[in-house]
Design an enzyme around this catalytic site. Structure first.
Site, PDB file in Angstrom:
ATOM      1  N   GLY A  12       0.786  -1.239   0.000  1.00 37.60           N
ATOM      2  CA  GLY A  12       0.000   0.000   0.000  1.00 37.60           C
ATOM      3  C   GLY A  12       0.812   1.280   0.000  1.00 37.60           C
ATOM      4  O   GLY A  12       0.316   2.328   0.416  1.00 37.60           O
ATOM      5  N   SER A  13       2.056   1.231  -0.506  1.00 35.43           N
ATOM      6  CA  SER A  13       2.834   2.488  -0.536  1.00 35.43           C
ATOM      7  C   SER A  13       2.227   3.471  -1.533  1.00 35.43           C
ATOM      8  O   SER A  13       2.268   4.689  -1.306  1.00 35.43           O
ATOM      9  CB  SER A  13       4.304   2.223  -0.853  1.00 35.43           C
ATOM     10  N   ASN A  14       1.651   2.967  -2.616  1.00 32.86           N
ATOM     11  CA  ASN A  14       0.978   3.885  -3.560  1.00 32.86           C
ATOM     12  C   ASN A  14      -0.289   4.463  -2.935  1.00 32.86           C
ATOM     13  O   ASN A  14      -0.575   5.648  -3.118  1.00 32.86           O
ATOM     14  CB  ASN A  14       0.664   3.183  -4.877  1.00 32.86           C
ATOM     15  N   LYS A  65     -16.068 -14.779  -8.732  1.00 28.26           N
ATOM     16  CA  LYS A  65     -15.539 -13.415  -8.892  1.00 28.26           C
ATOM     17  C   LYS A  65     -16.686 -12.423  -9.068  1.00 28.26           C
ATOM     18  O   LYS A  65     -16.674 -11.327  -8.503  1.00 28.26           O
ATOM     19  CB  LYS A  65     -14.612 -13.369 -10.104  1.00 28.26           C
ATOM     20  N   MET A  90      -3.895  -7.299  -7.172  1.00 28.59           N
ATOM     21  CA  MET A  90      -3.350  -8.369  -8.001  1.00 28.59           C
ATOM     22  C   MET A  90      -4.425  -9.264  -8.610  1.00 28.59           C
ATOM     23  O   MET A  90      -4.313 -10.489  -8.570  1.00 28.59           O
ATOM     24  CB  MET A  90      -2.365  -9.202  -7.165  1.00 28.59           C
ATOM     25  N   ARG A  91      -5.467  -8.658  -9.157  1.00 29.18           N
ATOM     26  CA  ARG A  91      -6.532  -9.451  -9.779  1.00 29.18           C
ATOM     27  C   ARG A  91      -6.998  -8.811 -11.071  1.00 29.18           C
ATOM     28  O   ARG A  91      -7.025  -7.588 -11.176  1.00 29.18           O
ATOM     29  CB  ARG A  91      -7.737  -9.549  -8.839  1.00 29.18           C
ATOM     30  N   ASN A 106      -4.884   1.767 -13.616  1.00 30.89           N
ATOM     31  CA  ASN A 106      -3.935   0.887 -12.934  1.00 30.89           C
ATOM     32  C   ASN A 106      -2.533   1.443 -13.100  1.00 30.89           C
ATOM     33  O   ASN A 106      -2.247   2.155 -14.063  1.00 30.89           O
ATOM     34  CB  ASN A 106      -4.003  -0.519 -13.545  1.00 30.89           C
ATOM     35  N   HIS A 108       1.517   0.140 -13.276  1.00 29.66           N
ATOM     36  CA  HIS A 108       2.311  -1.073 -13.503  1.00 29.66           C
ATOM     37  C   HIS A 108       3.802  -0.704 -13.535  1.00 29.66           C
ATOM     38  O   HIS A 108       4.176   0.290 -14.167  1.00 29.66           O
ATOM     39  CB  HIS A 108       1.884  -1.731 -14.816  1.00 29.66           C
TER      40      HIS A 108
HETATM   41  C1  GRF Z   1       3.517  -1.355  -7.472  1.00 33.02           C
HETATM   42  O1  GRF Z   1       4.829  -1.539  -7.928  1.00 33.02           O
HETATM   43  C2  GRF Z   1       2.556  -1.362  -8.625  1.00 33.02           C
HETATM   44  O2  GRF Z   1       3.083  -0.864  -9.801  1.00 33.02           O
HETATM   45  C3  GRF Z   1       2.244  -2.823  -8.780  1.00 33.02           C
HETATM   46  O3  GRF Z   1       2.197  -3.314  -7.469  1.00 33.02           O
HETATM   47  C4  GRF Z   1       3.058  -2.532  -6.628  1.00 33.02           C
HETATM   48  C5  GRF Z   1       2.270  -2.112  -5.435  1.00 33.02           C
HETATM   49  O4  GRF Z   1       3.062  -1.514  -4.445  1.00 33.02           O
HETATM   50  N1  GRF Z   1       1.039  -2.999  -9.550  1.00 33.02           N
HETATM   51  P1  GRF Z   1       2.364  -0.857  -3.172  1.00 33.02           P
HETATM   52  O5  GRF Z   1       1.432  -1.900  -2.554  1.00 33.02           O
HETATM   53  O6  GRF Z   1       1.622   0.361  -3.617  1.00 33.02           O
HETATM   54  O7  GRF Z   1       3.499  -0.514  -2.237  1.00 33.02           O
END
Ligand code: GRF
Length: 186
Positions: A12-14, A65, A90-91, A106, A108
């Protein structure tokens, strides 16, 4: 004020970067809901620490789902969400979510269409890549498919996966904040 939902599965850093940016006004929106498919994941603690509502669910407790996505749509509708941001969720999404929300984005950790999938950074390093980067794209029903919205690259000539991860995250946190702010203002 626009309202966004952040979907994540792990660290969850993003999410943290997005929520902090909303708080300081760098994104003209608020995070109305976190959706997490792994109860107990670090992102659920981060949401709680910020007082942000979180719907954490275990997919195996649903028959399909479509069933858990219907529940997610109901939760999104209940808070009223303008934009869904996947950040380490991750889905693959099905038509239930894709059909209910026009705007799902999203992030990536590669320069798509290179290195799709869950091991993009490791694969890029193993390949000997010299220009790494991050992509933000609209989500469709395919793995890391969908039209590209933004990309940012950086040069790195080495084989330290952790260093690439560190730099990718740095770029992700900047680029996702800038891009979400543009999208909610568009
Ligand atoms: C990120 O590198 C994103 O690009 C990928 O999963 C990672 C998630 O990192 N899809 P975080 O959970 O936000 O730290």
């Amino acid at each position: 004020m626009k309202r966004i939902a952040v979907f994540a599965s792990g660290e969850g850093s993003n999410f943290e970067a997005i929520a902090a940016a909303c708080e300081r006004g760098a994104i003209a929106a608020e995070v109305a809901l976190v959706v997490c498919d792994r109860p107990g994941a670090r992102v659920t603690e981060r949401a709680a620490a910020r007082g942000i509502a979180c719907f954490a669910f275990a997919p195996k407790e649903y028959a399909s789902k479509a069933d858990y996505e219907r529940e997610i749509v109901a939760r999104l509708d209940a808070v009223g969400v303008d934009l869904v941001c996947l950040a380490g969720y991750m889905r693959i999404l099905s038509e239930v979510l894709l059909g209910a929300y026009g705007g799902i984005v999203n992030i990536h950790p590669s320069l798509l269409p290179a290195f799709k999938g869950a091991h993009a950074i490791e694969e890029a390093v193993a390949y000997g890549v010299k220009v790494y980067g991050v992509t933000i794209h609209w989500v469709d029903a395919t793995l890391d498919g969908g039209r590209i919205i933004a990309q940012r690259a950086f040069a790195y000539d080495g084989d330290d996966v952790h260093e690439v991860e560190r730099r990718v995250h740095e770029v992700e946190h900047e680029l996702y904040v800038e891009t979400i702010d543009k999208l909610v203002k568009a």
